[in-house]
Scaffold this active site. Structure first.
Site, PDB file in Angstrom:
ATOM      1  N   ALA A 178     -11.305  16.028  11.787  1.00  0.00           N
ATOM      2  CA  ALA A 178     -12.493  16.229  10.956  1.00  0.00           C
ATOM      3  C   ALA A 178     -12.121  16.151   9.476  1.00  0.00           C
ATOM      4  O   ALA A 178     -12.838  15.550   8.665  1.00  0.00           O
ATOM      5  CB  ALA A 178     -13.162  17.558  11.276  1.00  0.00           C
ATOM      6  N   ASP A 179     -10.997  16.741   9.114  1.00  0.00           N
ATOM      7  CA  ASP A 179     -10.516  16.659   7.733  1.00  0.00           C
ATOM      8  C   ASP A 179     -10.153  15.224   7.354  1.00  0.00           C
ATOM      9  O   ASP A 179     -10.539  14.731   6.294  1.00  0.00           O
ATOM     10  CB  ASP A 179      -9.291  17.552   7.552  1.00  0.00           C
ATOM     11  CG  ASP A 179      -9.637  19.001   7.286  1.00  0.00           C
ATOM     12  OD1 ASP A 179     -10.752  19.269   6.814  1.00  0.00           O
ATOM     13  OD2 ASP A 179      -8.787  19.867   7.552  1.00  0.00           O
TER      14      ASP A 179
END
Length: 406
Positions: A178-179
């Site tokens: 996600a990052d």
């Protein structure tokens, strides 16, 4: 010339999503000024367990985690809690093309470093805010971490072995996806805003949220639900729409076999000594293999487990059946194709001389990525940047150092 060598980025981000974005921009040639807190720096400088060691003293230095996301930048230390520090950052933003920050909702407003404040000083400024949940909505004030976002955004519901099987249950990805994906999407958004500025002469505000990115990156899993109103389930290493498309056991490990069409399945059947599968009404077409997944997977597994990884891959490659090993990271960098593509690079480093680094996957023929600057030491470029960008002389710099502003 590099693609962005006329762009200056003021990087107020830390940890991973923001630094991943600004590392992309640095790889493309932008001057990225990484702003860190004096004496402390980016949190990830201390995130172990793998650290550099000071060559002279043997003391623990920066972590490998920090090194992964900060190549090509210039580090300055400025205390933004002080009025002088706030003014320095405002002055730098007035000269910058891009600001990237990942503070909590409204966290920079009290310092006069929010978009509304800085855009008055620099109407051409492209300002990118990265948060867990965005600038609007009921969750906007919450802190958002990758693990939480993978869960909330649906990724963990489709990752992991099926319920009822050994090891079944939701799993996060082994990388903070996600990052990383938010860093990539933020890079795209910034490049789009810079191109728009060529036409309009004005910058703009970019609101990036980890949750937005994670939901968008569900890709076909999301549209399965939106179009068919069916909730996707975890399938382990299997594929929801293609069979066989998963890992299979061998005598010395596992091999991925990724059959994408019926012709490839026929070649697989021949190699495994079962040409009758090609005409078996249960297996001849992908739609029928989907209905008889358990049977064909079990039958293939009985054959693959009698072969070694290398033997099976070599045989399937000759027949042009897509396949591959499941490599550990050491085997990744030992792979001859990875080596031929130059995916490990050496970059200069002030404390170590040189460091190993993973190459950027961006391959531009006319403005290639260069690897002339490694991850910076904490505050390594403070004096040089402030002298070049703001004209501070030695006396001014000494005064700010004595006050603890820089």
């Amino acid at each position: 010339m590099r693609a962005l060598d006329d762009i200056v980025v003021l990087d107020l981000s830390r940890v991973l999503a923001g630094p991943w974005c600004t590392q992309n921009l640095a790889d493309l040639g932008a001057t990225v000024i990484k702003v860190e807190k004096p004496g402390e720096g980016d949190d990830t400088r201390k995130w172990g367990p793998i650290y550099l060691k000071d060559p002279a003293t043997g003391a623990r230095a920066d972590s490998a985690y920090y090194l992964a996301a900060n190549r090509g930048k210039r580090s300055i230390t400025v205390d933004m809690a002080t009025p002088e520090g706030q003014q320095i950052l405002r002055d730098l933003a007035a000269k910058a093309d891009v600001v990237v920050e990942n503070y909590k909702l409204g966290g920079l407003k009290k310092y006069g470093l929010d978009y509304d404040s800085l855009s008055k000083l620099n109407p051409r400024l492209v300002y990118c805010s990265i948060t867990g949940f965005g600038q609007t909505g009921p969750y906007a004030p919450r802190a958002g971490y990758d693990f939480i976002i993978q869960g909330m955004g649906g990724l963990m519901s489709v990752t992991g072995e099926r319920d009822g099987l050994p090891g079944g249950g939701p799993q996060k990805a082994g990388v903070a996806l996600a990052d990383v994906m938010t860093g990539l999407y933020s890079t795209i958004a910034i490049l789009g805003a810079l191109n728009q500025r060529h036409r309009s002469g004005r910058g703009q505000y970019i609101d990036m949220a980890l949750l937005d990115v994670q939901v968008a990156a569900l890709a076909n899993q999301a549209t399965y639900y939106l179009v068919g109103n069916e909730v996707p389930e975890r399938m382990g290493n299997g594929h929801a729409a293609i069979v066989p498309y998963q890992s299979f056991p061998t005598s010395d490990g596992h091999v991925i076999i990724a059959v994408g069409n019926d012709g490839q399945f026929a070649k697989l059947a021949d190699e495994l000594g079962h040409p009758e599968w090609k005409s078996d009404p249960r297996f001849a077409t992908n739609i029928e293999r989907l209905h008889h997944r358990a049977e064909i997977v079990a039958a293939i597994s009985e054959e693959t487990k009698t072969r070694t990884i290398d033997d099976l891959i070599a045989a399937l490659e000759k027949r042009q059946v897509p396949c591959g090993p499941i490599n550990t990271v050491d085997r990744v960098f030992a792979d001859p194709h990875v080596q031929a593509r130059g995916l490990q690079k050496t970059v200069p480093h002030t404390g170590q001389g040189t460091l190993p680094s993973v190459a950027s996957p961006l391959r531009l023929s006319e403005s290639p990525v260069s690897y002339d600057r490694g991850p910076p030491l904490l505050g390594e470029h403070t004096d040089k940047v402030l002298a070049e960008q703001l004209g501070f002389d030695a006396a001014k710099l000494a005064e700010l150092h004595n006050k603890g502003v820089i």
